[in-house]
Motif scaffolding. Structure first.
Motif, mmCIF file in Angstrom:
data_model
loop_
_atom_site.group_PDB
_atom_site.id
_atom_site.type_symbol
_atom_site.label_atom_id
_atom_site.label_comp_id
_atom_site.label_asym_id
_atom_site.label_seq_id
_atom_site.Cartn_x
_atom_site.Cartn_y
_atom_site.Cartn_z
ATOM 1 N N GLY A 1 0.980 -1.213 0.045
ATOM 2 C CA GLY A 1 0.093 -0.180 -0.008
ATOM 3 C C GLY A 1 0.877 1.135 -0.060
ATOM 4 N N SER B 1 -13.840 9.678 -3.526
ATOM 5 C CA SER B 1 -14.781 8.942 -2.371
ATOM 6 C C SER B 1 -16.239 9.038 -3.019
ATOM 7 N N THR C 1 -5.984 7.883 -4.589
ATOM 8 C CA THR C 1 -6.410 6.660 -3.713
ATOM 9 C C THR C 1 -7.820 6.678 -3.544
ATOM 10 N N ASP C 2 -8.398 5.703 -2.837
ATOM 11 C CA ASP C 2 -9.836 5.811 -2.274
ATOM 12 C C ASP C 2 -9.715 5.274 -1.006
ATOM 13 N N SER C 3 -8.599 5.088 -0.562
ATOM 14 C CA SER C 3 -8.634 4.721 1.022
ATOM 15 C C SER C 3 -8.450 6.065 1.974
ATOM 16 N N ALA C 4 -9.442 5.807 2.726
ATOM 17 C CA ALA C 4 -9.457 7.099 4.083
ATOM 18 C C ALA C 4 -8.118 6.977 4.924
ATOM 19 N N TYR C 5 -7.659 5.728 4.974
ATOM 20 C CA TYR C 5 -6.625 5.702 5.808
ATOM 21 C C TYR C 5 -5.411 6.103 5.016
ATOM 22 N N ARG C 6 -5.195 5.750 3.800
ATOM 23 C CA ARG C 6 -3.903 6.327 3.112
ATOM 24 C C ARG C 6 -4.099 7.805 3.138
ATOM 25 N N TRP C 7 -5.279 8.364 2.858
ATOM 26 C CA TRP C 7 -5.383 9.879 2.797
ATOM 27 C C TRP C 7 -5.128 10.508 4.164
ATOM 28 N N LEU D 1 -7.988 12.284 -3.308
ATOM 29 C CA LEU D 1 -8.916 11.007 -2.748
ATOM 30 C C LEU D 1 -10.008 11.050 -3.645
ATOM 31 N N GLN E 1 1.530 3.631 -1.725
ATOM 32 C CA GLN E 1 1.413 4.561 -2.901
ATOM 33 C C GLN E 1 1.987 5.772 -3.061
#
Length: 168
Positions: free
Chosen positions: A5, A165, A20-26, A163, A7
Motif C-alpha cells: 500500500g 470517494s 487513492t480511495d482509501s481513507a486511511y491512506r489519505w 482522494l 502509494q
C-alpha cells in the motif's frame, strides 16, 4: 502501487500523482503534508464541490476514453503538474495562473461530465478531494532507493494527490 500500500512512494518513484480511495491512506498523506503550505486553493475547492461521474464497468471506462468524453482532463492535469513543478522549484505561487487553472477546470468539467453521464449506463457519483502541497509529497524510503540506485532523473516529490470517494 505496491502490495504493502505504499502509494506515495510508488508515485514519487514514477514521477506521477497519487490517486487513492482509501481513507486511511489519505490520512497518512494529509499527515505528511500538514506543515506545508497549500497551493491551488480555488482549484481544490472546485474539485471538492463538484460531482464526478465515475464508470462502473470496463466497457464504460474504455468508451468514455475512446469517445473523447474525458479528453480535456489529461491536458489540464499536465498543465497543473507543470505549474506545481515550477512553483515548487521557484517557491513563488502565481495567483493569476492558479485562478486560470481553476476557471479552466470549471469550464471543462461541466461539459465532460454531461457527456460522460450520457455515455455510461450506471455511473457512480463521486467526489474528489485534492492536495497540492508546496514542495510536494515525498517518502523517505523512496529517497533511499533512488540514492542506492544512482538515479539521476527523478522527482524529489509528488506534486499532487487525490482522494476519490463515493457520494451517497
Amino acid at each position: 502501487m505496491s502490495r504493502n500500500g505504499n502509494q506515495e512512494g510508488f508515485a514519487q518513484l514514477t514521477g506521477s500523482s497519487i490517486f487513492t480511495d482509501s481513507a486511511y491512506r489519505w490520512r497518512e498523506i494529509r499527515g505528511a503534508i500538514a506543515s506545508k503550505e497549500a497551493r491551488l486553493a480555488k482549484l481544490s475547492s472546485n474539485f471538492k464541490s463538484t460531482t464526478f461521474q465515475m464508470p462502473t464497468t470496463v466497457v464504460d471506462a474504455v468508451n468514455s476514453i475512446d469517445e473523447g468524453a474525458t479528453a480535456t482532463y489529461p491536458a489540464l492535469m499536465a498543465d497543473i503538474f507543470k505549474y506545481l513543478l515550477r512553483a515548487n522549484n521557484s517557491g513563488m505561487p502565481k495567483p493569476n495562473v492558479e485562478d486560470r487553472l481553476a476557471a479552466r477546470f470549471s469550464r471543462l468539467h461541466s461539459t465532460a461530465q454531461t457527456s460522460l453521464g450520457k455515455k455510461m449506463e450506471w455511473p457512480i457519483a463521486s467526489q474528489i478531494t485534492s492536495a497540492f502541497p508546496s514542495g510536494g509529497i515525498q517518502h523517505n524510503n523512496v529517497n533511499r532507493l533512488l540514492l542506492m540506485s544512482s538515479s539521476e532523473h527523478h522527482l524529489a516529490s509528488v506534486p499532487m494527490a487525490f482522494l476519490i470517494s463515493r457520494q451517497d
